[in-house]
Design a protein around this motif. Structure first.
Motif, PDB file in Angstrom:
ATOM      1  N   ALA A  24      15.871  58.670 117.193  1.00  0.00           N
ATOM      2  CA  ALA A  24      16.864  59.683 117.588  1.00  0.00           C
ATOM      3  C   ALA A  24      18.101  59.656 116.699  1.00  0.00           C
ATOM      4  O   ALA A  24      18.994  60.480 116.873  1.00  0.00           O
ATOM      5  CB  ALA A  24      17.268  59.478 119.046  1.00  0.00           C
ATOM      6  N   ASP A  25      18.145  58.748 115.745  1.00  0.00           N
ATOM      7  CA  ASP A  25      19.269  58.634 114.810  1.00  0.00           C
ATOM      8  C   ASP A  25      18.864  59.239 113.463  1.00  0.00           C
ATOM      9  O   ASP A  25      18.145  58.600 112.687  1.00  0.00           O
ATOM     10  CB  ASP A  25      19.641  57.165 114.631  1.00  0.00           C
ATOM     11  CG  ASP A  25      20.751  56.952 113.628  1.00  0.00           C
ATOM     12  OD1 ASP A  25      21.283  57.939 113.066  1.00  0.00           O
ATOM     13  OD2 ASP A  25      21.084  55.780 113.379  1.00  0.00           O
ATOM     14  N   PRO A  26      19.309  60.468 113.149  1.00  0.00           N
ATOM     15  CA  PRO A  26      18.904  61.101 111.892  1.00  0.00           C
ATOM     16  C   PRO A  26      19.264  60.289 110.644  1.00  0.00           C
ATOM     17  O   PRO A  26      18.603  60.412 109.627  1.00  0.00           O
ATOM     18  CB  PRO A  26      19.650  62.438 111.894  1.00  0.00           C
ATOM     19  CG  PRO A  26      19.973  62.701 113.314  1.00  0.00           C
ATOM     20  CD  PRO A  26      20.148  61.352 113.956  1.00  0.00           C
ATOM     21  N   ALA A  31      15.099  56.115 105.670  1.00  0.00           N
ATOM     22  CA  ALA A  31      14.496  54.781 105.604  1.00  0.00           C
ATOM     23  C   ALA A  31      13.091  54.771 106.205  1.00  0.00           C
ATOM     24  O   ALA A  31      12.253  53.955 105.807  1.00  0.00           O
ATOM     25  CB  ALA A  31      15.380  53.764 106.317  1.00  0.00           C
ATOM     26  N   ILE A  32      12.820  55.668 107.141  1.00  0.00           N
ATOM     27  CA  ILE A  32      11.514  55.733 107.792  1.00  0.00           C
ATOM     28  C   ILE A  32      10.504  56.503 106.942  1.00  0.00           C
ATOM     29  O   ILE A  32       9.330  56.143 106.881  1.00  0.00           O
ATOM     30  CB  ILE A  32      11.634  56.386 109.188  1.00  0.00           C
ATOM     31  CG1 ILE A  32      12.499  55.528 110.114  1.00  0.00           C
ATOM     32  CG2 ILE A  32      10.259  56.622 109.806  1.00  0.00           C
ATOM     33  CD1 ILE A  32      12.883  56.223 111.403  1.00  0.00           C
ATOM     34  N   ASP A  33      10.943  57.551 106.279  1.00  0.00           N
ATOM     35  CA  ASP A  33      10.058  58.475 105.551  1.00  0.00           C
ATOM     36  C   ASP A  33       9.103  57.741 104.611  1.00  0.00           C
ATOM     37  O   ASP A  33       9.526  56.951 103.783  1.00  0.00           O
ATOM     38  CB  ASP A  33      10.914  59.473 104.771  1.00  0.00           C
ATOM     39  CG  ASP A  33      10.078  60.402 103.915  1.00  0.00           C
ATOM     40  OD1 ASP A  33       9.001  60.829 104.361  1.00  0.00           O
ATOM     41  OD2 ASP A  33      10.505  60.695 102.784  1.00  0.00           O
ATOM     42  N   GLY A  34       7.820  58.053 104.724  1.00  0.00           N
ATOM     43  CA  GLY A  34       6.805  57.416 103.898  1.00  0.00           C
ATOM     44  C   GLY A  34       6.555  58.084 102.568  1.00  0.00           C
ATOM     45  O   GLY A  34       5.815  57.549 101.744  1.00  0.00           O
ATOM     46  N   THR A  35       7.156  59.242 102.319  1.00  0.00           N
ATOM     47  CA  THR A  35       6.952  59.929 101.040  1.00  0.00           C
ATOM     48  C   THR A  35       8.102  59.720 100.070  1.00  0.00           C
ATOM     49  O   THR A  35       7.937  59.933  98.874  1.00  0.00           O
ATOM     50  CB  THR A  35       6.817  61.458 101.234  1.00  0.00           C
ATOM     51  OG1 THR A  35       8.037  61.965 101.773  1.00  0.00           O
ATOM     52  CG2 THR A  35       5.648  61.822 102.124  1.00  0.00           C
ATOM     53  N   VAL A  38      12.791  62.436 101.976  1.00  0.00           N
ATOM     54  CA  VAL A  38      14.017  62.522 102.769  1.00  0.00           C
ATOM     55  C   VAL A  38      15.091  61.681 102.074  1.00  0.00           C
ATOM     56  O   VAL A  38      14.879  60.506 101.795  1.00  0.00           O
ATOM     57  CB  VAL A  38      13.811  62.024 104.213  1.00  0.00           C
ATOM     58  CG1 VAL A  38      15.117  62.095 104.996  1.00  0.00           C
ATOM     59  CG2 VAL A  38      12.726  62.827 104.912  1.00  0.00           C
ATOM     60  N   ARG A  39      16.246  62.305 101.809  1.00  0.00           N
ATOM     61  CA  ARG A  39      17.319  61.606 101.106  1.00  0.00           C
ATOM     62  C   ARG A  39      18.441  61.178 102.051  1.00  0.00           C
ATOM     63  O   ARG A  39      18.816  60.023 102.073  1.00  0.00           O
ATOM     64  CB  ARG A  39      17.912  62.490 100.001  1.00  0.00           C
ATOM     65  CG  ARG A  39      16.937  62.814  98.911  1.00  0.00           C
ATOM     66  CD  ARG A  39      16.575  61.544  98.172  1.00  0.00           C
ATOM     67  NE  ARG A  39      15.831  61.867  96.977  1.00  0.00           N
ATOM     68  CZ  ARG A  39      14.815  61.169  96.542  1.00  0.00           C
ATOM     69  NH1 ARG A  39      14.404  60.108  97.179  1.00  0.00           N
ATOM     70  NH2 ARG A  39      14.175  61.509  95.454  1.00  0.00           N
ATOM     71  N   ASN A  40      19.001  62.117 102.814  1.00  0.00           N
ATOM     72  CA  ASN A  40      20.149  61.835 103.676  1.00  0.00           C
ATOM     73  C   ASN A  40      20.149  62.774 104.873  1.00  0.00           C
ATOM     74  O   ASN A  40      19.643  63.882 104.796  1.00  0.00           O
ATOM     75  CB  ASN A  40      21.472  62.075 102.927  1.00  0.00           C
ATOM     76  CG  ASN A  40      21.651  61.129 101.781  1.00  0.00           C
ATOM     77  OD1 ASN A  40      21.665  59.920 101.961  1.00  0.00           O
ATOM     78  ND2 ASN A  40      21.789  61.693 100.582  1.00  0.00           N
ATOM     79  N   ALA A  41      20.796  62.317 105.931  1.00  0.00           N
ATOM     80  CA  ALA A  41      21.026  63.177 107.093  1.00  0.00           C
ATOM     81  C   ALA A  41      22.290  63.978 106.842  1.00  0.00           C
ATOM     82  O   ALA A  41      23.372  63.415 106.711  1.00  0.00           O
ATOM     83  CB  ALA A  41      21.179  62.340 108.347  1.00  0.00           C
ATOM     84  N   ALA A  42      22.163  65.296 106.750  1.00  0.00           N
ATOM     85  CA  ALA A  42      23.342  66.158 106.596  1.00  0.00           C
ATOM     86  C   ALA A  42      24.086  66.255 107.922  1.00  0.00           C
ATOM     87  O   ALA A  42      25.302  66.421 107.943  1.00  0.00           O
ATOM     88  CB  ALA A  42      22.928  67.537 106.096  1.00  0.00           C
TER      89      ALA A  42
END
Length: 161
Positions: A24-26, A31-35, A38-42
């Motif tokens: 629930a924490d964008p 850090a979770i993304d397997g590819t 994903v760079r940052n939570a805007a």
């Protein structure tokens, strides 16, 4: 692929509430993304309600711009059991358009300190016009396994801190 979704599961030795809090924490999604896309939570506010929009800064070498931003809409929020979101884009005029695919995490408590986490990627509602531009799925099942391993590493680190 016969089905228009794929799933992977992993058991982690932490309570479901701990896993759910990380999901629930964008700010944890990169850090979770397997590819590695994903760079940052805007938008960094925790996911707290169905209908909430959160944006993620992304990068993909085959994207026309390389760097791009997704707009995601929370469609399931059932702490600490399930969380899911549709992925789309925000147009220049502010309109949101969703592509028809979603991410879903289902958490099954296994006693006080264990959780089975199932990650599902579903593209069954992707319309033909989008399928002409994007191949589905855009990655293999190993992406889901990698994401679950990253999630496990992250929740262990947070629960040990």
């Amino acid at each position: 692929m016969e089905h228009e979704n794929m799933s992977a599961a992993l058991t982690v030795g932490v309570p479901a509430a701990t896993v759910f809090a990380v999901l629930a924490d964008p700010t944890s999604h990169a850090a979770i993304d397997g590819t590695g896309w994903v760079r940052n939570a805007a938008d960094q506010a925790p996911l707290a309600e169905v209908g909430q929009i959160f944006r993620m800064d992304m990068y993909h070498v085959n994207h026309p711009d390389g760097d791009y931003r997704t707009a995601n809409k929370v469609i399931v929020l059932d702490p600490p059991h399930a969380i899911a979101w549709l992925t789309g884009v925000e147009k220049d005029d502010g309109r949101l358009e969703f592509g028809g695919w979603f991410w879903r995490y289902d958490l099954r408590p296994l006693g006080p300190s264990g959780t089975e986490v199932t990650l599902t990627y579903d593209w069954s509602a992707v319309p033909p016009a989008v399928r002409e531009r994007i191949q589905f799925p855009p990655f293999g099942p190993d992406h889901l396994v990698n994401s679950l391993r990253h999630l496990a590493d992250l929740v262990f680190a947070k629960s040990s801190a």
